[in-house]
Design a protein around this motif. Structure first.
Motif, mmCIF file in Angstrom:
data_model
loop_
_atom_site.group_PDB
_atom_site.id
_atom_site.type_symbol
_atom_site.label_atom_id
_atom_site.label_comp_id
_atom_site.label_asym_id
_atom_site.label_seq_id
_atom_site.Cartn_x
_atom_site.Cartn_y
_atom_site.Cartn_z
ATOM 1 N N ASP A 55 -5.751 12.478 -45.828
ATOM 2 C CA ASP A 55 -4.886 12.767 -44.567
ATOM 3 C C ASP A 55 -4.944 14.105 -43.684
ATOM 4 O O ASP A 55 -4.889 14.221 -42.494
ATOM 5 C CB ASP A 55 -3.177 12.353 -45.012
ATOM 6 N N ILE A 56 -5.169 15.048 -44.612
ATOM 7 C CA ILE A 56 -5.197 16.449 -44.103
ATOM 8 C C ILE A 56 -6.706 16.440 -43.341
ATOM 9 O O ILE A 56 -6.735 17.149 -42.372
ATOM 10 C CB ILE A 56 -5.377 17.566 -45.217
ATOM 11 N N GLN A 58 -8.390 14.023 -42.282
ATOM 12 C CA GLN A 58 -8.355 13.305 -40.854
ATOM 13 C C GLN A 58 -7.632 13.871 -39.703
ATOM 14 O O GLN A 58 -7.995 13.933 -38.591
ATOM 15 C CB GLN A 58 -7.331 11.871 -41.235
ATOM 16 N N LYS A 59 -6.390 14.599 -40.212
ATOM 17 C CA LYS A 59 -5.769 15.261 -39.129
ATOM 18 C C LYS A 59 -6.491 16.315 -38.386
ATOM 19 O O LYS A 59 -6.492 16.621 -37.116
ATOM 20 C CB LYS A 59 -4.297 16.056 -39.591
ATOM 21 N N GLU A 60 -7.238 16.989 -39.278
ATOM 22 C CA GLU A 60 -8.166 18.197 -38.915
ATOM 23 C C GLU A 60 -9.315 17.755 -37.940
ATOM 24 O O GLU A 60 -9.589 18.255 -37.044
ATOM 25 C CB GLU A 60 -8.636 19.033 -39.950
ATOM 26 N N HIS A 61 -9.779 16.633 -38.461
ATOM 27 C CA HIS A 61 -10.931 15.964 -37.751
ATOM 28 C C HIS A 61 -10.441 15.534 -36.355
ATOM 29 O O HIS A 61 -11.108 15.872 -35.212
ATOM 30 C CB HIS A 61 -11.417 14.699 -38.400
ATOM 31 N N ASP A 62 -9.592 14.971 -36.094
ATOM 32 C CA ASP A 62 -8.964 14.472 -34.815
ATOM 33 C C ASP A 62 -8.638 15.633 -34.015
ATOM 34 O O ASP A 62 -9.088 15.359 -32.668
ATOM 35 C CB ASP A 62 -7.639 13.596 -35.022
ATOM 36 N N LEU A 63 -8.107 16.778 -34.564
ATOM 37 C CA LEU A 63 -8.065 17.916 -33.677
ATOM 38 C C LEU A 63 -9.035 18.580 -33.153
ATOM 39 O O LEU A 63 -9.430 18.984 -32.086
ATOM 40 C CB LEU A 63 -7.182 19.078 -34.463
#
Length: 379
Positions: A55-56, A58-63
């Protein structure tokens, strides 16, 4: 070291695969009556840890992806600008999008001459293809004297004209060659790749710097391939016909003309050519060999060093370090053809972390008339 978007993508894949494997192991253990409760609990704990890491990431990837898309949009070409700047910006956008794994915008392809409105294929747009094939960065001397085309499934006659007289070819050697090999040349497709290293620094550079760096590397690769296939003495299987030094067994396919010295061999090779080919002949040879000839002929006279090579040898000269034995002839009968469907892609060098802009091309070199050439050999 700071992670790039590509690093995060790779980490996501790795963690995602591990998470899926643990979930499967937990289900298997839970369905087995003999499984211990602590084993199932351990797998559940491991799954929760992997899920949190995923989840961490994925969030960083999207940003990071959103930031890069925003940056890419800022660098997209302004299509109401000067045509030269428009093309430059479009090339830079294509290169950045390809290396970063993004879809190339339709308007970028259109600016580069791509007639496919979907923008889904990977064919290199026509503007870039034409410039890469016809404006080499590294000098290939054959570009000035050989024939170059870019036509799919090209077929051409070996002789450019005919007369109603069946005996119009006065050179019996050429007539025999046409009788044996036919009067039409069929070009094939021989695949090769060129890699242009692209770092994050280059990607972030100006459009001009990015395009010059990538196109310079690609042109260099194309020119190097052309020279290599034409002058290699150890061709790859299937590429033997491309070399001026091709053999039929131990015998050279192109006639070799010997001489007591290289200078005399070149003179004899020129004289041995049929008249029509001799009038338009060019010599390709190594510069070091030419300087040896000058040194022998000069005999202490510095004046000869200032003379043009054509004045010394009697024909125009193109220097190429791969021409270990001088090749003399009418190079209009040396014909390179590229398949128009040049393809681009990307690849990562895992050792350095540098991404490559990869160009895949198909080439063929046909010596349309062997009788139009001679090879000078020092005996």
């Amino acid at each position: 070291m700071a992670k790039t978007l590509f690093d995060v993508k790779n980490d996501l894949v790795t963690i995602g695969q591990a998470l899926a494997a643990v979930k499967q192991d937990k289900l298997v253990k839970a369905s087995e009556p003999e499984s211990k409760t602590e084993d199932i609990t351990a797998l559940a704990t491991k799954e929760a840890g992997l899920q949190a890491r995923f989840d961490i990431l994925q969030k960083e990837h999207d940003l990071m992806e959103a930031e890069q898309k925003a940056s890419l949009q800022k660098k997209e070409p302004t299509f109401n600008a000067d045509p030269k700047n428009q093309t430059l910006s479009a090339k830079a956008s294509l290169m950045r999008a390809t290396v970063k794994g993004h879809e190339v915008p339709v308007e970028v392809r259109a600016a580069l001459g791509d007639g496919n409105s979907t923008g889904g294929e990977k064919i290199l747009p026509s503007t870039m293809t034409t410039e890469l094939l016809h404006e080499p960065f590294v000098k290939n001397p054959l570009r000035d004297i050989s024939t170059f085309t870019s036509v799919t499934n090209l077929e051409i006659p070996k002789v450019e004209f005919q007369l109603d007289d069946d005996d119009f070819i006065a050179d019996t050697e050429t007539a025999k060659e046409l009788e044996v090999s036919g009067d039409v040349v069929n070009f094939g497709r021989h695949k090769f790749k060129v890699f242009a290293p692209v770092s994050e620094t280059i990607l972030a550079a100006t459009d001009t710097n990015l395009v010059q760096t990538v196109e310079g590397a690609l042109r260099s690769g194309l020119a190097a391939k052309e020279k290599k296939v034409a002058f290699t003495k150890t061709p790859k299987t299937g590429e033997e016909h491309m070399s001026f030094y091709q053999k039929n067994g131990a015998v050279s396919v192109i006639k070799e003309v010997p001489g007591a010295t290289l200078f005399k061999a070149i003179k004899a090779a020129i004289a041995d050519l049929p008249e029509d080919f001799r009038e338009t002949a060019t010599i390709t040879m190594r510069y070091a060999d030419y300087m040896d000839i000058i040194e022998d002929l000069a005999n202490g006279n510095a004046t000869l060093y200032q003379a043009q090579p054509e004045q010394v040898l009697g024909k125009p000269v193109e220097f190429c370090d791969l021409a270990v034995d001088p090749v003399i002839g009418d190079f209009r009968y040396s014909h390179f053809n590229y398949d128009p469907e040049i393809i681009y892609d990307r690849d990562k060098n895992v050792r350095t972390g540098i991404w490559d802009f990869v160009l895949t091309a198909w080439i063929d070199h046909q010596i349309k008339l062997k009788s139009a050439f001679r090879i000078a050999k020092k005996s």
